[in-house]
Design a protein around this motif. Structure first.
Motif, PDB file in Angstrom:
ATOM      1  N   ALA A  95       0.887  -1.465   0.053  1.00 11.61           N
ATOM      2  CA  ALA A  95      -0.047  -0.061  -0.026  1.00 11.61           C
ATOM      3  C   ALA A  95       0.772   1.274  -0.087  1.00 11.61           C
ATOM      4  N   GLN A  96       1.903   1.262   0.936  1.00 12.98           N
ATOM      5  CA  GLN A  96       2.898   2.555   0.799  1.00 12.98           C
ATOM      6  C   GLN A  96       3.537   2.432  -0.421  1.00 12.98           C
ATOM      7  N   LEU A  97       3.874   1.576  -1.079  1.00  9.69           N
ATOM      8  CA  LEU A  97       4.521   1.539  -2.345  1.00  9.69           C
ATOM      9  C   LEU A  97       3.835   2.187  -3.511  1.00  9.69           C
ATOM     10  N   GLY A  98       2.423   1.644  -3.524  1.00  2.63           N
ATOM     11  CA  GLY A  98       1.525   1.887  -4.410  1.00  2.63           C
ATOM     12  C   GLY A  98       1.147   3.568  -4.379  1.00  2.63           C
ATOM     13  N   GLN A  99       1.182   3.842  -2.929  1.00  8.01           N
ATOM     14  CA  GLN A  99       0.949   5.477  -2.841  1.00  8.01           C
ATOM     15  C   GLN A  99       2.134   6.295  -3.268  1.00  8.01           C
ATOM     16  N   MET A 100       3.441   5.784  -3.224  1.00  7.96           N
ATOM     17  CA  MET A 100       4.451   6.352  -3.584  1.00  7.96           C
ATOM     18  C   MET A 100       4.433   6.505  -5.275  1.00  7.96           C
ATOM     19  N   LEU A 101       3.890   5.508  -5.918  1.00  3.62           N
ATOM     20  CA  LEU A 101       4.019   5.228  -7.402  1.00  3.62           C
ATOM     21  C   LEU A 101       3.101   6.232  -8.017  1.00  3.62           C
ATOM     22  N   LYS A 102       1.856   6.503  -6.933  1.00  5.48           N
ATOM     23  CA  LYS A 102       0.997   7.465  -7.577  1.00  5.48           C
ATOM     24  C   LYS A 102       1.156   9.008  -7.408  1.00  5.48           C
ATOM     25  N   ASP A 103       2.250   9.447  -6.594  1.00  9.15           N
ATOM     26  CA  ASP A 103       2.510  10.657  -6.095  1.00  9.15           C
ATOM     27  C   ASP A 103       2.815  11.433  -7.613  1.00  9.15           C
ATOM     28  N   PRO A 104       2.123  12.459  -8.022  1.00 15.03           N
ATOM     29  CA  PRO A 104       2.633  13.204  -9.167  1.00 15.03           C
ATOM     30  C   PRO A 104       3.787  13.898  -9.146  1.00 15.03           C
ATOM     31  N   LEU A 105       4.025  14.284  -7.961  1.00 19.21           N
ATOM     32  CA  LEU A 105       5.484  15.129  -7.852  1.00 19.21           C
ATOM     33  C   LEU A 105       6.567  14.154  -7.959  1.00 19.21           C
ATOM     34  N   ALA A 143      19.700  24.962  -3.739  1.00 19.83           N
ATOM     35  CA  ALA A 143      20.221  24.152  -4.765  1.00 19.83           C
ATOM     36  C   ALA A 143      19.076  24.184  -5.982  1.00 19.83           C
ATOM     37  N   SER A 144      17.939  24.372  -5.635  1.00 20.74           N
ATOM     38  CA  SER A 144      16.965  24.321  -6.778  1.00 20.74           C
ATOM     39  C   SER A 144      17.104  25.575  -7.730  1.00 20.74           C
ATOM     40  N   ARG A 145      17.618  26.778  -7.252  1.00 19.80           N
ATOM     41  CA  ARG A 145      17.745  27.986  -7.942  1.00 19.80           C
ATOM     42  C   ARG A 145      19.323  27.565  -8.718  1.00 19.80           C
ATOM     43  N   MET A 146      20.024  27.000  -8.178  1.00 19.47           N
ATOM     44  CA  MET A 146      21.350  26.597  -9.043  1.00 19.47           C
ATOM     45  C   MET A 146      21.087  25.798 -10.134  1.00 19.47           C
ATOM     46  N   LEU A 147      20.100  24.754  -9.951  1.00 16.49           N
ATOM     47  CA  LEU A 147      19.679  23.774 -11.225  1.00 16.49           C
ATOM     48  C   LEU A 147      18.927  24.595 -12.228  1.00 16.49           C
ATOM     49  N   GLY A 148      18.156  25.653 -11.637  1.00 16.58           N
ATOM     50  CA  GLY A 148      17.620  26.415 -12.699  1.00 16.58           C
ATOM     51  C   GLY A 148      18.572  27.191 -13.682  1.00 16.58           C
ATOM     52  N   PHE A 149      19.740  27.771 -13.160  1.00 18.77           N
ATOM     53  CA  PHE A 149      21.056  28.322 -13.857  1.00 18.77           C
ATOM     54  C   PHE A 149      21.458  27.115 -14.643  1.00 18.77           C
ATOM     55  N   GLY A 150      21.577  25.709 -14.034  1.00 15.13           N
ATOM     56  CA  GLY A 150      22.393  24.874 -14.865  1.00 15.13           C
ATOM     57  C   GLY A 150      21.610  24.469 -16.292  1.00 15.13           C
ATOM     58  N   LEU A 173      12.312  21.842 -19.687  1.00 16.16           N
ATOM     59  CA  LEU A 173      10.686  21.947 -19.174  1.00 16.16           C
ATOM     60  C   LEU A 173      10.117  21.179 -18.154  1.00 16.16           C
ATOM     61  N   PHE A 174      10.986  19.745 -17.828  1.00 15.37           N
ATOM     62  CA  PHE A 174      10.221  19.114 -16.745  1.00 15.37           C
ATOM     63  C   PHE A 174      11.002  19.619 -15.148  1.00 15.37           C
ATOM     64  N   CYS A 175      12.199  20.359 -15.611  1.00 19.67           N
ATOM     65  CA  CYS A 175      12.793  21.241 -14.524  1.00 19.67           C
ATOM     66  C   CYS A 175      11.808  22.047 -13.709  1.00 19.67           C
ATOM     67  N   PHE A 176      11.263  22.997 -14.689  1.00 21.42           N
ATOM     68  CA  PHE A 176      10.352  23.979 -14.386  1.00 21.42           C
ATOM     69  C   PHE A 176       8.947  23.272 -13.818  1.00 21.42           C
ATOM     70  N   LEU A 177       8.370  22.192 -14.180  1.00 21.39           N
ATOM     71  CA  LEU A 177       7.110  21.621 -13.852  1.00 21.39           C
ATOM     72  C   LEU A 177       7.369  21.030 -12.502  1.00 21.39           C
ATOM     73  N   VAL A 178       8.532  20.459 -12.318  1.00 24.26           N
ATOM     74  CA  VAL A 178       8.871  20.244 -10.782  1.00 24.26           C
ATOM     75  C   VAL A 178       9.021  21.148  -9.819  1.00 24.26           C
ATOM     76  N   PHE A 179       9.345  22.288  -9.945  1.00 23.80           N
ATOM     77  CA  PHE A 179       9.372  23.230  -8.908  1.00 23.80           C
ATOM     78  C   PHE A 179       8.064  23.887  -8.854  1.00 23.80           C
ATOM     79  N   ARG A 180       7.628  24.136  -9.955  1.00 19.45           N
ATOM     80  CA  ARG A 180       6.040  24.767  -9.758  1.00 19.45           C
ATOM     81  C   ARG A 180       5.192  23.988  -9.286  1.00 19.45           C
ATOM     82  N   ASN A 181       5.201  22.627  -9.388  1.00 16.97           N
ATOM     83  CA  ASN A 181       4.326  21.713  -8.492  1.00 16.97           C
ATOM     84  C   ASN A 181       4.883  21.421  -7.187  1.00 16.97           C
TER      85      ASN A 181
END
Length: 384
Positions: free
Chosen positions: A193-203, A267-274, A371-379
């Protein structure tokens, strides 16, 4: 009871040798192609075995470390890694090379994930910066292999160098057997059940698909850069290895700065520059002529790809602190699918259209990753 500094040092040593393994195949690809008379499609098939092995190692390490702890898994997987290195150095048939690549992938994949989860567990503040500093050792390992091969190219056979690395890796397994590690988190293991919950986590899934494209970029750079430079730009074989080293050096410098000088900057800001560095570097490498531009492009790409895994590992372990190994295992598996598919696709496209398609594929992967970097940090902001 465990000594945090010794545990951290042992994790760094494991990641160093995984870095050696990750770059080895790309570094010796021209030698393997010549020794076994392989074409681009066959080389692509060999490259694809490595992420298959990593995929197997990544599928199992999370639940095992969360349930049983780190010691036994790290020790056994170091032995697998040692056997793989030694086997490549001693093998005289292609099927033995294939088995050894799988062993390096399985052992290295488990070590990569387990040591990352271990450092996340023992880091109390700013996990992203701590993991960035730890990840420098992957870069150092990856930097060492092409540099040593290039330096000793005319003096020592590549087989002897790879066999010697196998001996060093076996010594690491003995160290793991002798160390004390943090206790297992769950004696009962993780439930379905815990594993299933993690696999459904959109983030968590978005993080995984960000790393899918990160791995696609890394597969192209690690495994196809030397062939691209040799066949398209007619760069000398030794200089192709040195050029690949500049990519790893750029990655290592960015991780070192993020974990030290820029540790106060998220580190998220540094990743954006990256991501910006990555796209510009892909354009420079693919379309600017001359070795100096190649080196500049590879350094920028190293900057761009430096923080993807450390930042996302830190974010995932914070989301699921009680099951950090399993969470990191999930996103690693998704990322490795990207590596696997990229190597298959690149081998097919290079055989059909020529190695010049490399530059187009790298730029597409870089843009989609941004593009996915932007989506991750927005969510992630929405969740918080």
């Amino acid at each position: 009871m465990y000594n945090r500094k010794l545990v951290f040092a042992s994790a760094c040593a494991g990641l160093f040798l995984f870095g050696v393994g990750a770059i080895t195949l790309g570094s010796i690809a021209p030698d393997l192609r010549s020794k076994f008379n392989l074409d681009e499609l066959q080389i692509g098939g060999l490259f694809s075995l490595f992420p298959v092995g990593i995929l197997c190692g990544s599928l199992g390490f999370g639940p095992i470390t969360d349930r049983f702890g780190y010691k036994l898994l790290l020790a056994i997987c170091s032995i697998l890694l040692a056997l793989g290195f030694a086997g490549i150095g001693l093998a005289n048939s292609i099927w033995l090379i294939q088995i050894c690549i799988l062993l390096i992938g399985i052992g290295g994949g488990a070590i990569n994930g387990a040591t990352s989860a271990l450092v996340a567990d023992i880091s109390t503040e700013n996990k992203g910066a701590s993991l960035a500093l730890f990840s420098v050792f992957f870069g150092l390992g990856a930097l060492t292999m092409p540099f040593v091969l290039g330096l000793l190219r005319d003096l020592v056979a590549f087989e002897s160098i790879v066999t010697a690395i196998g001996g060093l890796t076996f010594l690491l397994s003995l160290a793991y057997f002798g160390l004390q590690f943090p206790a297992a988190k769950h004696n009962e293991g993780i439930s379905m059940a815990q594993l299933g919950q993690m696999l459904k986590d959109p983030l968590l899934l978005m993080i995984g698909f960000f790393l899918f494209w990160q791995s696609a970029c890394e597969a192209l750079i690690n495994n196809w850069t030397t062939t691209f430079l040799l066949d398209t730009l007619q760069v000398n074989g030794r200089w192709t290895l040195f050029a690949l080293s500049t990519y790893v050096a750029g990655m290592s410098v960015m991780r070192l700065l993020t974990g030290s000088v820029f540790s106060k900057i998220p580190a998220s800001r540094m990743l954006g520059f990256g991501m910006g560095f990555l796209i510009v570097g892909a354009i420079v490498l693919g379309w600017m002529p001359g070795l100096n531009w190649v080196i500049f492009g590879l350094v920028l790409i190293g900057f761009g790809l430096a923080l993807g895994f450390p930042v996302m590992f830190g974010m995932s372990s914070s989301l699921y602190s009680k099951n950090s190994g399993t969470a990191i295992g999930i996103i690693l598996v998704i990322s490795l699918v990207g590596n696997l598919l990229t190597n298959f696709a690149m081998g097919y496209l290079a055989k059909s259209w020529g190695i010049g398609i490399f530059s187009v594929g790298l730029l597409i992967a870089a843009v989609v990753q941004a593009l996915f970097c932007f989506l991750v940090f927005r969510n992630s902001k929405m969740v918080n």
